[in-house]
Motif scaffolding. Sequence first.
Motif, PDB file in Angstrom:
ATOM      1  N   HIS A   1       2.118  -8.240   4.644  1.00 35.13           N
ATOM      2  CA  HIS A   1       2.411  -7.098   5.508  1.00 35.13           C
ATOM      3  C   HIS A   1       2.347  -5.759   4.769  1.00 35.13           C
ATOM      4  N   GLN A   2       2.022  -5.792   3.492  1.00 36.45           N
ATOM      5  CA  GLN A   2       1.894  -4.541   2.746  1.00 36.45           C
ATOM      6  C   GLN A   2       0.736  -3.736   3.314  1.00 36.45           C
ATOM      7  N   LEU A   3       0.899  -2.436   3.277  1.00 34.70           N
ATOM      8  CA  LEU A   3      -0.151  -1.555   3.775  1.00 34.70           C
ATOM      9  C   LEU A   3      -1.010  -1.072   2.622  1.00 34.70           C
ATOM     10  N   MET A   4      -2.307  -1.039   2.872  1.00 35.42           N
ATOM     11  CA  MET A   4      -3.264  -0.586   1.866  1.00 35.42           C
ATOM     12  C   MET A   4      -3.799   0.775   2.264  1.00 35.42           C
ATOM     13  N   THR A   5      -4.108   1.597   1.282  1.00 34.00           N
ATOM     14  CA  THR A   5      -4.731   2.886   1.553  1.00 34.00           C
ATOM     15  C   THR A   5      -6.209   2.665   1.863  1.00 34.00           C
ATOM     16  N   VAL A   6      -6.849   3.691   2.395  1.00 34.52           N
ATOM     17  CA  VAL A   6      -8.277   3.610   2.681  1.00 34.52           C
ATOM     18  C   VAL A   6      -9.055   3.339   1.399  1.00 34.52           C
ATOM     19  N   ALA A   7      -8.669   3.969   0.311  1.00 28.13           N
ATOM     20  CA  ALA A   7      -9.351   3.753  -0.972  1.00 28.13           C
ATOM     21  C   ALA A   7      -9.209   2.302  -1.426  1.00 28.13           C
TER      22      ALA A   7
ATOM     23  N   LEU B   1     -13.331  -4.180   0.069  1.00 34.89           N
ATOM     24  CA  LEU B   1     -14.505  -4.520   0.871  1.00 34.89           C
ATOM     25  C   LEU B   1     -15.812  -4.139   0.184  1.00 34.89           C
ATOM     26  N   ARG B   2     -15.690  -3.369  -0.907  1.00 35.11           N
ATOM     27  CA  ARG B   2     -16.863  -2.862  -1.636  1.00 35.11           C
ATOM     28  C   ARG B   2     -17.757  -2.011  -0.738  1.00 35.11           C
ATOM     29  N   VAL B   3     -17.094  -1.101  -0.038  1.00 40.22           N
ATOM     30  CA  VAL B   3     -17.775  -0.132   0.818  1.00 40.22           C
ATOM     31  C   VAL B   3     -17.192   1.244   0.532  1.00 40.22           C
ATOM     32  N   SER B   4     -17.760   2.265   1.141  1.00 42.32           N
ATOM     33  CA  SER B   4     -17.232   3.614   0.953  1.00 42.32           C
ATOM     34  C   SER B   4     -15.995   3.820   1.821  1.00 42.32           C
ATOM     35  N   ARG B   5     -15.244   4.853   1.494  1.00 40.88           N
ATOM     36  CA  ARG B   5     -14.084   5.204   2.324  1.00 40.88           C
ATOM     37  C   ARG B   5     -14.537   5.599   3.718  1.00 40.88           C
ATOM     38  N   ALA B   6     -15.689   6.272   3.833  1.00 37.16           N
ATOM     39  CA  ALA B   6     -16.217   6.655   5.151  1.00 37.16           C
ATOM     40  C   ALA B   6     -16.476   5.419   6.008  1.00 37.16           C
ATOM     41  N   THR B   7     -16.956   4.343   5.385  1.00 39.07           N
ATOM     42  CA  THR B   7     -17.203   3.105   6.126  1.00 39.07           C
ATOM     43  C   THR B   7     -15.897   2.506   6.623  1.00 39.07           C
ATOM     44  N   VAL B   8     -14.855   2.579   5.816  1.00 41.73           N
ATOM     45  CA  VAL B   8     -13.543   2.072   6.249  1.00 41.73           C
ATOM     46  C   VAL B   8     -13.084   2.853   7.481  1.00 41.73           C
ATOM     47  N   TYR B   9     -13.196   4.186   7.442  1.00 43.64           N
ATOM     48  CA  TYR B   9     -12.809   4.994   8.601  1.00 43.64           C
ATOM     49  C   TYR B   9     -13.640   4.618   9.825  1.00 43.64           C
ATOM     50  N   ARG B  10     -14.950   4.392   9.633  1.00 46.09           N
ATOM     51  CA  ARG B  10     -15.805   3.993  10.763  1.00 46.09           C
ATOM     52  C   ARG B  10     -15.373   2.651  11.340  1.00 46.09           C
ATOM     53  N   LEU B  11     -15.047   1.695  10.467  1.00 44.08           N
ATOM     54  CA  LEU B  11     -14.598   0.379  10.933  1.00 44.08           C
ATOM     55  C   LEU B  11     -13.294   0.491  11.716  1.00 44.08           C
ATOM     56  N   VAL B  12     -12.374   1.316  11.226  1.00 45.54           N
ATOM     57  CA  VAL B  12     -11.100   1.502  11.916  1.00 45.54           C
ATOM     58  C   VAL B  12     -11.327   2.197  13.260  1.00 45.54           C
ATOM     59  N   ASN B  13     -12.115   3.266  13.259  1.00 46.81           N
ATOM     60  CA  ASN B  13     -12.361   4.009  14.499  1.00 46.81           C
ATOM     61  C   ASN B  13     -13.110   3.183  15.536  1.00 46.81           C
ATOM     62  N   ALA B  14     -13.952   2.245  15.072  1.00 48.35           N
ATOM     63  CA  ALA B  14     -14.699   1.384  15.988  1.00 48.35           C
ATOM     64  C   ALA B  14     -13.853   0.218  16.493  1.00 48.35           C
ATOM     65  N   GLY B  15     -12.675   0.023  15.882  1.00 52.66           N
ATOM     66  CA  GLY B  15     -11.809  -1.073  16.296  1.00 52.66           C
ATOM     67  C   GLY B  15     -12.129  -2.386  15.599  1.00 52.66           C
ATOM     68  N   SER B  16     -13.056  -2.381  14.666  1.00 51.68           N
ATOM     69  CA  SER B  16     -13.420  -3.594  13.933  1.00 51.68           C
ATOM     70  C   SER B  16     -12.384  -3.959  12.876  1.00 51.68           C
ATOM     71  N   LEU B  17     -11.642  -2.970  12.435  1.00 46.65           N
ATOM     72  CA  LEU B  17     -10.625  -3.154  11.417  1.00 46.65           C
ATOM     73  C   LEU B  17      -9.378  -2.407  11.883  1.00 46.65           C
ATOM     74  N   PRO B  18      -8.371  -3.131  12.376  1.00 48.75           N
ATOM     75  CA  PRO B  18      -7.169  -2.451  12.869  1.00 48.75           C
ATOM     76  C   PRO B  18      -6.447  -1.686  11.763  1.00 48.75           C
ATOM     77  N   GLY B  19      -6.157  -0.435  12.028  1.00 44.39           N
ATOM     78  CA  GLY B  19      -5.445   0.405  11.078  1.00 44.39           C
ATOM     79  C   GLY B  19      -4.428   1.263  11.797  1.00 44.39           C
ATOM     80  N   SER B  20      -3.563   1.895  11.027  1.00 43.90           N
ATOM     81  CA  SER B  20      -2.514   2.736  11.591  1.00 43.90           C
ATOM     82  C   SER B  20      -2.440   4.041  10.830  1.00 43.90           C
ATOM     83  N   ARG B  21      -2.100   5.077  11.539  1.00 45.56           N
ATOM     84  CA  ARG B  21      -1.855   6.375  10.904  1.00 45.56           C
ATOM     85  C   ARG B  21      -0.414   6.402  10.413  1.00 45.56           C
TER      86      ARG B  21
END
Length: 87
Positions: free
Chosen positions: A13-19, A25-45
């Motif tokens: 249940h620990q929370l991870m930062t975007v970095a 995932l070995r992707v860019s931070r921008a890709t993480v934001y895209r995955l979260v915004n697309a709903g593919s990766l649930p995230g929280s503000r």
Amino acid sequence: MTLAGHDPDHEAHQLMTVAEVADALRVSRATVYRLVNAGSLPGSRVGKSMRVARRVVQDFLRDAGATGPPSTTTDTPTVAPHQRSHP
């Protein structure tokens, strides 16, 4: 809590930062934001920051590994240019 002080439920249940997610995932931070915004990766503000549960990242990696990369095979066999027969 286990004898060694390691609590798997707490760790999941620990929370991870975007970095951290990007590194895992070995992707860019921008890709993480895209995955979260697309709903593919649930995230929280959390304030102005985005966080993703460690368990969500683990599940995402597991599911991505189960499906594997997209298939690039075709029904037509691949022939190198030097192996082609000429009429």
